[in-house]
Design a protein around this motif. Structure first.
Motif, PDB file in Angstrom:
ATOM      1  N   MET A 273      72.787  74.803 104.291  1.00 13.34           N
ATOM      2  CA  MET A 273      73.742  75.066 103.216  1.00 13.34           C
ATOM      3  C   MET A 273      74.957  74.158 103.342  1.00 13.34           C
ATOM      4  SD  MET A 273      73.829  79.221 102.925  1.00 13.34           S
ATOM      5  CE  MET A 273      72.333  80.170 102.576  1.00 13.34           C
ATOM      6  N   PHE A 275      78.947  73.337 101.952  1.00 13.76           N
ATOM      7  CA  PHE A 275      80.130  73.968 101.374  1.00 13.76           C
ATOM      8  C   PHE A 275      81.192  72.907 101.103  1.00 13.76           C
ATOM      9  CE2 PHE A 275      77.823  76.997 103.883  1.00 13.76           C
ATOM     10  CZ  PHE A 275      77.835  78.171 103.137  1.00 13.76           C
ATOM     11  N   THR A 347      71.558  86.372 101.876  1.00 11.26           N
ATOM     12  CA  THR A 347      71.930  85.808 100.577  1.00 11.26           C
ATOM     13  C   THR A 347      72.869  86.743  99.819  1.00 11.26           C
ATOM     14  OG1 THR A 347      69.766  84.712 100.483  1.00 11.26           O
ATOM     15  CG2 THR A 347      71.012  84.845  98.437  1.00 11.26           C
ATOM     16  N   LEU A 350      76.530  86.780 101.331  1.00 10.38           N
ATOM     17  CA  LEU A 350      77.331  85.622 100.942  1.00 10.38           C
ATOM     18  C   LEU A 350      77.741  85.706  99.477  1.00 10.38           C
ATOM     19  CD1 LEU A 350      75.465  82.722 102.810  1.00 10.38           C
ATOM     20  CD2 LEU A 350      77.576  83.868 103.488  1.00 10.38           C
ATOM     21  N   SER A 351      76.798  86.117  98.607  1.00 10.76           N
ATOM     22  CA  SER A 351      77.090  86.207  97.177  1.00 10.76           C
ATOM     23  C   SER A 351      78.126  87.281  96.879  1.00 10.76           C
ATOM     24  CB  SER A 351      75.804  86.495  96.396  1.00 10.76           C
ATOM     25  OG  SER A 351      74.874  85.459  96.556  1.00 10.76           O
ATOM     26  N   HIS A 354      81.514  86.118  97.392  1.00  8.63           N
ATOM     27  CA  HIS A 354      81.860  84.916  96.614  1.00  8.63           C
ATOM     28  C   HIS A 354      81.940  83.669  97.482  1.00  8.63           C
ATOM     29  CE1 HIS A 354      82.638  87.704  93.373  1.00  8.63           C
ATOM     30  NE2 HIS A 354      83.513  88.360  94.150  1.00  8.63           N
ATOM     31  N   HIS A 356      79.730  80.612  98.202  1.00 12.07           N
ATOM     32  CA  HIS A 356      78.533  79.964  97.673  1.00 12.07           C
ATOM     33  C   HIS A 356      78.400  78.550  98.222  1.00 12.07           C
ATOM     34  CE1 HIS A 356      78.029  83.213  94.778  1.00 12.07           C
ATOM     35  NE2 HIS A 356      79.325  83.104  94.498  1.00 12.07           N
ATOM     36  N   SER A 357      77.182  78.186  98.447  1.00  9.60           N
ATOM     37  CA  SER A 357      76.898  76.803  98.817  1.00  9.60           C
ATOM     38  C   SER A 357      76.956  75.963  97.551  1.00  9.60           C
ATOM     39  CB  SER A 357      75.505  76.707  99.456  1.00  9.60           C
ATOM     40  OG  SER A 357      75.119  75.366  99.573  1.00  9.60           O
ATOM     41  N   ASN A 358      77.513  74.734  97.638  1.00  9.58           N
ATOM     42  CA  ASN A 358      77.593  73.892  96.439  1.00  9.58           C
ATOM     43  C   ASN A 358      76.313  73.114  96.192  1.00  9.58           C
ATOM     44  OD1 ASN A 358      77.869  72.132  98.578  1.00  9.58           O
ATOM     45  ND2 ASN A 358      79.434  70.861  97.603  1.00  9.58           N
ATOM     46  N   GLU A 360      72.092  74.071  96.096  1.00 12.45           N
ATOM     47  CA  GLU A 360      71.093  75.131  96.213  1.00 12.45           C
ATOM     48  C   GLU A 360      70.273  74.899  97.482  1.00 12.45           C
ATOM     49  OE1 GLU A 360      69.271  78.610  95.338  1.00 12.45           O
ATOM     50  OE2 GLU A 360      70.970  77.716  94.286  1.00 12.45           O
TER      51      GLU A 360
END
Length: 946
Positions: A273, A275, A347, A350-351, A354, A356-358, A360
């Motif tokens: 991931m 960031f 998942t 993390l969601s 808020h 998030h990986s920039n 996918e």
């Protein structure tokens, strides 16, 4: 110090050949992975506890310090000495699995990866998982309290140790699993145990000190001695054995350790991931600490950039913005359903927050993909090392901070890099534990450079200790590197406790002096390892030692790392022109230790973080040495048919001699002849094959590219020169040569067989390459490729090579138009589908050649063998066999050393060995005591026409 008397007393129990004092081997064997260099007065190879005790008692008698060394992968200068270095011989590789894998007893010479291999059938592993686990030995893992990516603090040796056998500086033994040994030790060392108990009581009576100890060990910490043992345990026996962990050989020798093993969950998934900032990545780490994750590896922007050319990273780089950070996350479970649930939990966590990986980055379960993710992370350190200025070194520091302040700490480290002009420094690490590594190139060739490094380390120390109350050494050990800063991290009270521990357990200070505790405030700036420019092939080497387990000469002469060390010293001496006598000695001795006993197999490159093939160095040196012999080599290359006929004649004569004189007398005669000819004849091998007189024409079916069938399946078969000249060994049940066996197999599978024209003159060039005739070797390979291109009708038909080394050599420069096969791949893709296999129940031993491993076909070869037999055994710790073309004849000790552990490993009912290299099979047969032959013999035996 009277070293002469010391060595005389030592020789009463240690054979002279294991008391090493020559300048080449003391230099080579005395090197470790750190950036320090000390050359020992002698290297003593010990094979038993009795020998260790004798050395230690002799050391005490003469007051000469000793240092223990396992694999030498440590990074902080704890495995080097200017006095006596003790290394492990062959007899320290024992293991015992207990309680159905819940425990395992290991001797110090077992590598960490081997221990996990032994435990794999039980679904268990040892807790420590250092990045060096494939090379690091248990002795070093325990003595340094190594941890790793998934280990954390809960699964390191300190917490997973069940018991140990140890030997103190005066030779006293203790087995903490044996009540009788404990009782005897209590009598022998009552004063020592009383002193430990008193010290423990003293520490525990100081609440502030107890609190400090507990606070310090909330993080990974290997700075100084494990004084938490004084607060964790009451019995001085427990205190003593836990003090040994992380003591870096300064308190005693661990001769065996029993681990409580941990679960090795079989189902795994990883995600890479990215960031937008360190802040977001570190926020994610804090959240992930509450999730079912095994590992979370942090990489800053500089670290990401260092591996930008990696196959997986390269396509992603355009979408990444400067300053971003990455997390490599792994989760493991007992089954696929649990794994899916854990992935969902991670998942969702993390969601919901808020974060998030920039990019996918879904979790991947495919080992091929996840291994690529992990190779990115593992490639950072060597990537920095590979681009450093020649002559400089690469340093890796190892600190730990509270996880909730990780982002802040990373930014502060970046500021220090800017302040001291370390613009190439990168940060990565085990984020779940707040354990950061920062890596940077460093030169020590000027006072300014030394001052710059000193300034950085002073600031890092102040930042880590004062601002964050962190650890200066989280997992790499104190060594010489951090010894001057131990008191600053721990304070005077705790430091005095450590000094008292050393005096109680090693009162004479003879065990690894200068390590962990050192009164010299500048010891970390002294004895810096020189890394002069030597050869472009090896200049990027960081001397980590990862290459060593694969080398067939590692227990005979030198490893790849040690060859590089010696070559660098030769280069330094040439440049200095001040010590001609030493240069002359090293150059002369290198001929045997470095050149003659190098198999040139290149397996070192498969384990080397920067892909160095030390075999290429050897071949280049041979090219320089044999430059005046090019004309003779060219004649053999241009008259190759005559050369092979001469070899066949020699084999015929030799086998006639075997029948007349027998193996014993032939060995005596050829050894004498070899001596008189100055090594030009070679020595007798009892499994020398007879000549192969079979030819394509002899089949009365095919000649060159002519065919008599309209069968649509066609294959070009190229028999290697080894297969064309060498028939079967004296003990083989099937007396057909390999060429006939393959002919039969191909016909049985329904193939029309084509041969390249001028077959008897063709060669892949390997015999010339191995001698250093590189241009001639390449010309022979080009000639072969042209011939098979014509025979295959420019790639219309597949091409089969019947031995793996020949295939690997040819495939280095194949045009894309050709479809050529190693014998393993061809059997899987073209023979198995076209044959009926009746799997054998015969116990076989499988030798995977170095060429097969380098070609990435090891797993496929094991798969093929398991299709042919239900009982396949792959010997442990044998990579290259060391026969190396013809070295089995001219330097037989290399083959003998590489295979010395083969026969004892074989299951009692093993009757056959299989491989894919004709020359390798000669040595394998001799040292295993059973015949080895091509795996195609077994395939032919168990297959029928469909």
């Amino acid at each position: 110090m009277n070293f002469q008397s010391f060595f005389i007393d030592l020789s009463n129990a240690i054979p002279s050949e294991r008391i090493i004092q020559d300048s080449l081997r003391t230099l080579a064997y005395g090197t470790d992975a750190s950036f320090y260099r000390l050359t020992p007065r002698a290297v003593i190879q010990v094979n038993s506890e009795a020998e260790i005790i004798h050395v230690l008692k002799t050391s005490k008698k003469h007051q000469i310090p000793v240092t223990f060394r396992a694999a030498g992968t440590s990074l902080s200068g704890q495995a080097i000495t200017e006095f006596i270095l003790i290394t492990l011989g062959d007899n320290w590789k024992g293991h015992t699995i207990l309680d159905n894998g819940l425990k395992i007893s290991l001797q110090p010479g077992v590598r960490g990866s081997q221990a996990n291999k032994y435990l794999a059938p039980f679904g268990r592993k040892i807790g420590p998982d250092p990045a060096s686990i494939n090379a690091a030995k248990i002795g070093g893992i325990a003595a340094n309290n190594a941890s790793g990516m998934c280990c954390g603090t809960a699964q390191n040796t300190y917490y997973t140790m069940d018991s140990m056998k140890l030997i103190l500086a005066d030779g006293t033994q203790l087995d903490t699993s044996d009540e009788h040994s404990i009782a005897q030790f209590r009598q022998q060392k009552s004063s020592l145990l009383t002193a430990l108990k008193d010290l423990s009581d003293c520490v525990n009576s100081d609440p502030k000190l107890v609190e400090k100890i507990r606070y310090k060990y909330r993080l990974k910490n290997t700075t100084g001695y494990a004084i938490n043992s004084l607060t964790d345990y009451q019995d001085p026996i427990d205190i003593l054995q836990h003090l040994m962990i992380g003591s870096e050989g300064t308190l005693g020798f661990i001769s065996e350790i029993r681990y409580n093993t941990v679960i090795d969950s079989p189902f795994k998934a990883s995600s890479l991931m990215f960031f937008e900032s360190i802040d977001l990545a570190c926020k994610a780490v804090s959240l992930l600490k509450k999730c079912p994750v095994e590992a979370v590896e942090l990489m800053d922007w500089a670290a990401i950039s260092s591996v930008r050319h990696h196959d997986t990273m390269s396509p992603l780089m355009p979408s990444l913005s400067k300053g971003c950070a990455a997390l490599l996350i792994e989760t493991r479970a007992k089954d696929n359903s649990e794994l899916d649930n854990q992935i969902q939990e991670i998942t969702d966590t993390l969601s919901a927050n808020h974060v998030h990986s920039n990019i996918e980055a879904p979790f991947q379960k495919d080992p091929a993909i996840t291994s690529q993710y992990w190779s990115i992370r593992k490639g950072i350190f060597p990537a920095v090392g590979a681009v450093r200025t020649t002559g400089s070194t690469v340093l890796i520091e190892d600190v730990a901070y509270p996880v909730d302040r990780l982002a802040e700490a990373v930014k502060d480290l970046h500021h220090l890099f800017e302040k001291w002009n370390y613009h190439n420094a990168v940060i990565f690490g085990h984020a779940l534990e707040g354990n950061l590594h920062f890596v940077f190139p460093q030169s020590f060739d000027s006072p300014e450079e030394q001052q710059r490094y000193e300034g950085l380390m002073e600031d890092v120390t102040d930042l880590t200790v004062t601002r964050y109350q962190g650890s200066l050494k989280a997992e790499h050990g104190t060594g010489r590197n951090m010894a001057p800063f131990v008191e600053k991290e721990w304070g005077s009270k705790a430091y005095q406790v450590m000094e008292q521990l050393k005096k109680i357990i090693d009162p004479d200070g003879l065990l690894n002096p200068g390590v962990i505790l050192n009164t010299d405030p500048n010891i970390h700036l002294k004895n810096i390892k020189p890394l002069p420019a030597s050869n472009q092939i090896i200049d990027s080497c960081i001397e980590c030692g990862f290459c060593e387990p694969s080398c067939p000469s590692r227990d005979l002469t030198l490893t790849p790392r040690q060859r590089i060390v010696v070559q660098r010293e030769i280069s330094r001496l040439k440049n200095d022109q001040q010590d001609e006598a030493r240069l002359k000695t090293l150059t002369a001795d290198y001929q045997f230790y470095g050149d003659d006993t190098c198999a040139g197999c290149g397996l070192c490159s498969t384990l080397c973080p920067v892909g160095i093939n030390t075999g290429d160095l050897t071949r280049q040196l041979r090219q320089e040495k044999n430059a005046d012999k090019d004309t003779k080599a060219l004649w053999f290359a241009n008259h190759f048919s005559k050369t092979t006929k001469g070899v066949k004649l020699g084999l015929t004569v030799a086998n006639a001699g075997r029948h007349i004189f027998g193996n014993h007398l032939m060995k005596t005669l050829t050894k004498a002849t070899n001596t008189l000819s100055k090594g030009r004849v070679g020595e007798w091998r009892p499994n020398l094959p007879k000549a192969n007189n079979w030819t394509p024409e002899a089949s009365h079916i095919y000649s060159d590219t002519k065919k008599i069938s309209s069968n649509s399946k066609k294959v070009v078969y190229f028999p290697s020169c080894a297969s064309r000249t060498m028939g079967v060994g004296p003990d083989q049940e099937d007396q057909r040569p390999l060429t006939e066996v393959i002919f039969n197999l191909l016909e049985k599978a329904g193939f029309d067989i084509l041969y390249p024209k001028n077959l008897s003159n063709l060669c892949c060039g390997m015999p010339f390459q191995s001698k250093g005739f590189l241009d001639i070797a390449n010309d022979k390979r080009s000639e072969l490729i042209n011939a098979i291109e014509q025979a295959s009708n420019h790639g219309e038909y597949p091409v089969l090579f019947d031995t793996s080394p020949c295939a690997a050599r040819a495939f280095e420069q194949l045009p894309d138009s050709l479809t050529c096969y190693d014998p393993i791949e061809f059997a899987i893709e073209h023979l198995l589908p076209n044959l009926s296999i009746q799997t054998s129940e015969e116990q076989i031993s499988l030798h995977i050649t170095c060429s097969t491993t380098k070609s990435g076909l090891a797993e496929k070869m094991a798969f093929l063998a398991n299709q042919l037999s239900t009982k396949v055994f792959i010997p442990d710790d044998i990579a290259c066999c060391g026969f190396a073309g013809d070295k089995g004849f001219f330097t037989p000790e290399l083959n003998q050393s590489a295979l010395r552990t083969l026969k004892p490993q074989l299951p009692k009912n093993t009757t056959l060995g299989v491989s894919s290299s004709r020359t390798c099979e000669i040595g394998l047969s001799e040292h295993a005591g059973i015949p080895y032959q091509s795996i195609y013999y077994l395939l032919d035996k168990v297959s029928r026409r469909i």
